[in-house]
Enzyme design. Structure first.
Site, PDB file in Angstrom:
ATOM      1  N   SER A 127      -2.777  -3.668 139.489  1.00 38.84           N
ATOM      2  CA  SER A 127      -3.145  -4.045 140.543  1.00 38.84           C
ATOM      3  C   SER A 127      -4.115  -2.338 141.530  1.00 38.84           C
ATOM      4  O   SER A 127      -4.814  -2.337 142.559  1.00 38.84           O
ATOM      5  CB  SER A 127      -1.711  -3.675 142.119  1.00 38.84           C
ATOM      6  OG  SER A 127      -1.200  -2.144 141.438  1.00 38.84           O
TER       7      SER A 127
ATOM      8  N   LEU B 119      -0.931   2.591 129.092  1.00 36.55           N
ATOM      9  CA  LEU B 119      -0.319   2.888 127.898  1.00 36.55           C
ATOM     10  C   LEU B 119      -0.459   3.424 126.807  1.00 36.55           C
ATOM     11  O   LEU B 119       0.781   3.226 126.058  1.00 36.55           O
ATOM     12  CB  LEU B 119       0.921   1.726 128.123  1.00 36.55           C
ATOM     13  CG  LEU B 119       1.754   1.592 129.584  1.00 36.55           C
ATOM     14  CD1 LEU B 119       2.690   0.095 128.521  1.00 36.55           C
ATOM     15  CD2 LEU B 119       1.820   2.747 130.384  1.00 36.55           C
ATOM     16  N   LYS B 120      -2.003   3.713 126.432  1.00 35.69           N
ATOM     17  CA  LYS B 120      -1.639   3.569 124.842  1.00 35.69           C
ATOM     18  C   LYS B 120      -2.738   4.894 124.853  1.00 35.69           C
ATOM     19  O   LYS B 120      -3.072   4.881 126.389  1.00 35.69           O
ATOM     20  CB  LYS B 120      -3.055   2.727 123.975  1.00 35.69           C
ATOM     21  CG  LYS B 120      -2.178   1.882 123.861  1.00 35.69           C
ATOM     22  CD  LYS B 120      -0.796   1.953 122.392  1.00 35.69           C
ATOM     23  CE  LYS B 120       0.052   0.242 122.361  1.00 35.69           C
ATOM     24  NZ  LYS B 120       1.255   0.536 121.559  1.00 35.69           N
TER      25      LYS B 120
ATOM     26  N   HIS C 179      -2.030   9.229 137.355  1.00 36.12           N
ATOM     27  CA  HIS C 179      -0.778   9.863 137.545  1.00 36.12           C
ATOM     28  C   HIS C 179       0.378   9.280 138.916  1.00 36.12           C
ATOM     29  O   HIS C 179       0.070  10.474 139.946  1.00 36.12           O
ATOM     30  CB  HIS C 179       0.056  10.859 136.530  1.00 36.12           C
ATOM     31  CG  HIS C 179       1.401  10.602 136.345  1.00 36.12           C
ATOM     32  ND1 HIS C 179       2.082  10.372 135.193  1.00 36.12           N
ATOM     33  CD2 HIS C 179       2.120  11.580 136.904  1.00 36.12           C
ATOM     34  CE1 HIS C 179       3.552  10.434 135.240  1.00 36.12           C
ATOM     35  NE2 HIS C 179       3.465  11.112 136.043  1.00 36.12           N
TER      36      HIS C 179
ATOM     37  N   ASP D 227      -0.546  13.736 130.673  1.00 36.74           N
ATOM     38  CA  ASP D 227      -0.768  14.097 131.447  1.00 36.74           C
ATOM     39  C   ASP D 227      -1.171  15.922 132.145  1.00 36.74           C
ATOM     40  O   ASP D 227      -0.238  16.186 133.139  1.00 36.74           O
ATOM     41  CB  ASP D 227       0.578  14.147 132.182  1.00 36.74           C
ATOM     42  CG  ASP D 227       1.514  12.508 132.518  1.00 36.74           C
ATOM     43  OD1 ASP D 227       0.302  11.543 132.536  1.00 36.74           O
ATOM     44  OD2 ASP D 227       1.966  11.957 132.064  1.00 36.74           O
TER      45      ASP D 227
HETATM   46  C1  GRF Z   1       0.391   2.874 138.212  1.00 37.00           C
HETATM   47  O1  GRF Z   1       2.105   3.076 138.963  1.00 37.00           O
HETATM   48  C2  GRF Z   1       0.331   3.985 137.867  1.00 37.00           C
HETATM   49  O2  GRF Z   1       0.689   5.022 138.401  1.00 37.00           O
HETATM   50  C3  GRF Z   1       0.931   3.989 136.500  1.00 37.00           C
HETATM   51  O3  GRF Z   1       0.533   3.052 136.033  1.00 37.00           O
HETATM   52  C4  GRF Z   1       0.981   2.070 136.927  1.00 37.00           C
HETATM   53  C5  GRF Z   1      -0.474   1.114 136.835  1.00 37.00           C
HETATM   54  O4  GRF Z   1       0.299  -0.147 137.952  1.00 37.00           O
HETATM   55  N1  GRF Z   1      -0.330   4.974 135.504  1.00 37.00           N
HETATM   56  P1  GRF Z   1      -0.853  -0.903 137.921  1.00 37.00           P
HETATM   57  O5  GRF Z   1      -0.690  -1.807 136.980  1.00 37.00           O
HETATM   58  O6  GRF Z   1      -1.973  -0.883 138.652  1.00 37.00           O
HETATM   59  O7  GRF Z   1      -0.425  -2.080 138.871  1.00 37.00           O
END
Ligand code: GRF
Length: 213
Positions: free
Chosen positions: A30, A107-108, A126, A167
């Protein structure tokens, strides 16, 4: 790099220096869609030349294809050597003339050699006010659960550079969101997500403006 043009009224106007942006995502994407919308509106002076994921199944990849944006999959297990994996990333990023990378729910971990090459050119979003609630394991709903459990009455969004540590890169922009006593992690996540969508493009544009100075 900074160019000025004189318009018909004689005022200086910044010319639009568009950068080529790659988006890396692992899930629904999103935030990618929010960045794409900002480009379409003319609020973000970038062209999204690539959307890549560690997973072929990421919904965000499907969306990118629907938008007609080139996609790629960066899957570590396809390569026996880490260096082959990072070389593949370099090759794909170069093929799409990528100037900067925006992680959007990726996530990687980015291989350190790629982080070094693209130093200060990889941005992340974040869903909390770093340096609080960051680091390993602090992703998704875990972040919002931790915020609620710690009794905070405000949280928010951080746009920051990516370095070798989770982060910990330099902060570019933050925006706040309230936390209410009755919030569940899911309710809070939804509130913060709205702020994310309205903040990421501003952070990327701020970065572009700095680059163009
Ligand atoms: C978001 O909350 C972003 O802050 C985090 O992962 C989530 C990803 O959501 N890093 P989307 O896939 O962009 O909907």
């Amino acid at each position: 790099m900074f160019r000025k043009m004189v318009n018909l009224t004689g005022q200086f106007k910044h010319s639009k220096m568009t950068i080529n942006l790659a988006i890396l995502l692992s899930g629904r994407g999103s935030n990618f869609v929010a960045l794409y919308s900002a480009v379409q509106r003319g609020d973000l002076q970038a062209k999204i030349t690539l959307v890549a994921s560690n997973s072929e199944d990421a919904i965000g990849l499907k969306t990118a294809r629907e938008f007609g944006i080139p996609t790629a999959v960066f899957e570590r297990k396809r390569f026996s050597q880490g260096s082959d994996y990072s070389d593949y990333m370099f090759k794909i990023l170069a093929e799409h003339n990528v100037d900067a990378i925006a992680l959007a729910g990726y996530l990687k971990k980015i291989p350190p050699v790629v982080v070094r090459h693209y130093r200060n050119r990889i941005l992340n979003i974040h869903p909390a006010l770093l340096p609080k609630f960051g680091g390993k394991g602090m992703y998704g709903i875990n972040v919002h659960r931790a915020v609620i459990e710690s009794g905070e009455n405000e949280t928010g969004v951080t746009i920051h550079f990516v370095n070798e540590e989770y982060d910990e890169g330099k902060i570019i922009l933050q925006a706040k969101a309230p936390v209410y006593p009755e919030d569940t992690p899911e309710v809070l996540a939804a509130r913060v997500l709205k702020v994310e969508h309205n903040t990421y493009w501003r952070g990327v544009q701020k970065y572009i403006d700095e680059r163009n100075k």
